[in-house]
Motif scaffolding. Sequence first.
Motif, PDB file in Angstrom:
ATOM      1  N   UNK A 381      48.958 -55.837-101.666  1.00 17.15           N
ATOM      2  CA  UNK A 381      48.572 -54.454-101.538  1.00 17.15           C
ATOM      3  C   UNK A 381      49.353 -53.536-102.558  1.00 17.15           C
ATOM      4  N   UNK A 382      48.634 -52.740-103.293  1.00 21.65           N
ATOM      5  CA  UNK A 382      49.281 -51.820-104.327  1.00 21.65           C
ATOM      6  C   UNK A 382      49.681 -50.400-103.599  1.00 21.65           C
ATOM      7  N   UNK A 383      48.914 -50.201-102.611  1.00 25.85           N
ATOM      8  CA  UNK A 383      48.961 -48.981-101.749  1.00 25.85           C
ATOM      9  C   UNK A 383      47.697 -48.225-101.246  1.00 25.85           C
ATOM     10  N   UNK A 384      47.755 -46.955-100.934  1.00 24.23           N
ATOM     11  CA  UNK A 384      46.770 -46.288-100.695  1.00 24.23           C
ATOM     12  C   UNK A 384      46.307 -45.345-101.776  1.00 24.23           C
ATOM     13  N   UNK A 385      45.283 -45.773-102.311  1.00 25.15           N
ATOM     14  CA  UNK A 385      44.764 -44.432-103.336  1.00 25.15           C
ATOM     15  C   UNK A 385      43.259 -43.891-103.150  1.00 25.15           C
ATOM     16  N   UNK A 386      42.870 -43.758-104.233  1.00 22.33           N
ATOM     17  CA  UNK A 386      41.502 -43.074-103.961  1.00 22.33           C
ATOM     18  C   UNK A 386      40.439 -43.483-105.037  1.00 22.33           C
ATOM     19  N   UNK A 387      39.287 -43.501-104.608  1.00 19.81           N
ATOM     20  CA  UNK A 387      38.241 -43.713-105.427  1.00 19.81           C
ATOM     21  C   UNK A 387      36.928 -43.009-105.023  1.00 19.81           C
ATOM     22  N   UNK A 388      36.601 -42.195-106.183  1.00 20.96           N
ATOM     23  CA  UNK A 388      35.400 -41.115-105.725  1.00 20.96           C
ATOM     24  C   UNK A 388      35.858 -40.182-104.592  1.00 20.96           C
TER      25      UNK A 388
END
Length: 519
Positions: A381-388
Amino acid sequence: MSAVGYEPSSRTIQVTDTLHATKQEIILRADPAAIDLEAGEEPMSAKARKATKRATADLKSGKFKDARKQLVTAAALAPNSETVMFLRGYLALQDQDMEGAKRLLTNAVAAAPRDAQALELLGRLQLQSNEYGLAVKTLERATAASPSRALPHSLLGSAYLCDHEYGKAESEASTALQLSHGELASSYVVLGQALAATGRKAQGVEALNIFLKRDPNATISLQVRDLIAKLESGHEPVALMAEPLVAAEDTKLISQPWQPVGIDEVHPAIAAGVACPLEHILSVTGTHMDEFVEDLAKFSAVEDLLHERLDKAGYPLTRESRKFDYVAAVSRPSVGALTVQEFRSGRYNSDELPDRIVTNGFPALALIFHPDLRDGFEMKCEGLGQLNSQATWLIHFQQREDRPKRIQDYVIDGVNYPVDLKGRAWISADQLQIIRIETELVKPVAAIHLEYEHQITEYGPVNFVSQKTQLWLPKQAEVYMDFRKRLYYRKHSFDHFKLFSVDAQDAYKAEKHSVRKPN
């Protein structure tokens, strides 16, 4: 020192020995805000192509008068060419003919709806003309057409900012900075204002100060300093955002790659200090995949296929499209084995498809996360990000060398060539559903001269009212390939989904994701 597509650089050199040659190395950084004017290999007559290439060279050299003459000739020979319309629109912009540029770029976009450069330039003009609603729509299309290019995301962030959609503005600015590795300074102006407008004044001021450090001579630097002073003196941020600052980049030139940015070359922005529950994410996502298989879900859809053979600049040499009625089913013939069955109306084989290439199995890509298959991959897991603007967990995966390759193989002359894949998945933080998956080859497959492959598959919820069921299914899948010294782009789009029960004895022909040997 300067060069097309790069930021200028200077260095003071002291020469003390005039009798011997002195060697100095100056490294120019690629300009993330540049525009690509290279004439593509769009079908046109030899005379039209010659005039178009000469116009491109003149535009790059700043010889606008000569470029105008060549484009008049090219437009007469190829009046419907999207390349010629784009170049004429660019030239009109240099002449400060905004209305003429809008008209020509609008025509270019109509002729080539996924032309990211034309969409980007048109959106920029709309933004400068305060047509924020139009700019948002145009730039949303530009980011969809070229998701790995930083500038459209930055411009879309500015459009959202002017439309007072601060959350979306922050997301797009962050994406632009991620893609440009922090080089697109104007994105800090968008990010700073969006942060301040949403109550994070200190973070906003920090972002604005970074902009001033990166581009102290920018035309809006005085306004940015004034904004910082007002924020620090207690002015209400939302009131200050009534007329946001927009740092529009100049229309410079660039030569951009034909393929998306590599999986490991992108470092997505993630939230600081947020722990990632990887085991829980994999468990719930695996359950979703298991339910999909156990229910023996079969769906039908209308499929649109777009196929292009590209030149080295990413322009289409050829372009063909097809439409099919599409049926897919996922079943488990035995323990630990999963099969994706596909059937299309019409002829879907190497003799009928463009460049004799058959692509199948896009629904299977998400099955990387099925409990029976995920152990074949190393996952982190690279972390909590965002998409759109949606919160997503980012999961990086790579085929394990000590496990069989069961997701994808190429089939040539009846011989299977399994491939090692690595990639990234965006999984929604709220429902833990797969939204997007990107994959690429871990290494080329020399035996079949496959140098490169990059897939991007996007998923979305589909509601089947009569069955009271919702499934997450592939909405769009794109493939970029460097195969046998030829470059290809193919897109599958799916809509008009229907769901119906599956009889285990159905005899639809199963086909794995494969490529037939081209002529």
